[in-house]
Motif scaffolding. Structure first.
Motif, PDB file in Angstrom:
ATOM      1  N   CYS A  19      43.737  47.487  39.994  1.00 60.95           N
ATOM      2  CA  CYS A  19      43.251  47.014  38.399  1.00 60.95           C
ATOM      3  C   CYS A  19      41.562  47.108  38.380  1.00 60.95           C
ATOM      4  O   CYS A  19      40.890  46.382  39.113  1.00 60.95           O
ATOM      5  N   CYS A  29      44.469  39.769  32.418  1.00 63.14           N
ATOM      6  CA  CYS A  29      44.958  39.679  33.759  1.00 63.14           C
ATOM      7  C   CYS A  29      44.686  38.416  34.658  1.00 63.14           C
ATOM      8  O   CYS A  29      43.759  37.786  33.211  1.00 63.14           O
ATOM      9  N   CYS A  79      40.524  43.725  37.273  1.00 64.52           N
ATOM     10  CA  CYS A  79      40.567  42.425  37.939  1.00 64.52           C
ATOM     11  C   CYS A  79      40.117  42.766  39.356  1.00 64.52           C
ATOM     12  O   CYS A  79      40.446  41.568  40.232  1.00 64.52           O
ATOM     13  N   HIS A  97      45.895  45.623  34.412  1.00 60.22           N
ATOM     14  CA  HIS A  97      47.673  45.306  33.534  1.00 60.22           C
ATOM     15  C   HIS A  97      47.580  45.462  32.431  1.00 60.22           C
ATOM     16  O   HIS A  97      46.219  45.508  31.235  1.00 60.22           O
TER      17      HIS A  97
HETATM   18 ZN   LIG Z   1      44.270  43.282  35.825  1.00 59.06          ZN
END
Ligand SMILES: [Zn+2]
Length: 182
Positions: free
Chosen positions: A75, A142, A78, A138
């Motif tokens: 991701c 996140c 994050c 995400h």
């Molecule tokens: Zn994330």
């Protein structure tokens, strides 16, 4: 570790011959077979679903295909693993020279046949790499994102304060000097 493969599909094929046979190659390839793709993934577990239809379409030797896979990438918000569904489809005209490119109907992309055998792995891999989203994050916020961001903000503020200090010191010095002058 030995994994059980549902069906063993060929890694290379003579595409022209497949067209003559009107053949469809359908099934899955282990993600681990795609080394270049593996470089951008966090895990090479799982499978790529592939359907390749070799056929003659409006007199043109063609390859119509669909590839899809569930891939685990990082991701970009994050830096934790995130699954992304990647799929692509294509319609190639199999050509023997670049001279044929201009003669193709617009719906086809040219696929240049350089050797007798073509790599299905390379073809599928190229399609997956092209279909990878530029940015994957995400879907929901996140969980780690906010705390990471707070950390980043704290660091930035600290750096800014430190950067301010020389000026504050200089200002104090100037004031001191002007007081002395008076
Ligand atoms: Zn994330």
């Amino acid at each position: 570790m030995q994994t059980q493969l549902p069906t063993e599909l060929p890694e290379t094929a003579n595409f022209v011959r497949q067209v003559e046979l009107n053949r469809t190659i359908e099934g899955v390839y282990p993600i681990a077979k795609f080394a270049r793709l593996g470089e951008v993934l966090l895990s090479d577990e799982g499978f790529v679903t592939v359907k390749l239809e070799f056929t003659r379409s409006v007199g043109i030797a063609s390859l119509r295909g669909k590839v899809s896979a569930q891939l685990l990438v990082e991701c970009q918000r994050c830096l934790k693993p995130v699954e992304t569904e990647v799929s692509g489809s294509f319609k190639f005209a199999l050509v023997h020279s670049e001279d044929e490119f201009d003669l193709l109907p617009e719906e086809f992309e040219p696929y240049l046949l350089e050797d007798e055998e073509q790599s299905i792995i390379d073809l599928v891999e190229d399609e997956l790499l092209l279909s990878l989203p530029m940015v994957t994050i995400h879907q929901e916020a996140c969980s780690e994102f906010m705390s990471n961001q707070n950390e980043a903000v704290k660091t930035a503020i600290k750096a800014e304060k430190e950067a301010e200090n020389p000026f504050a010191a200089l200002k104090a010095l100037k004031e001191e000097l002007s007081n002395k002058a008076n």
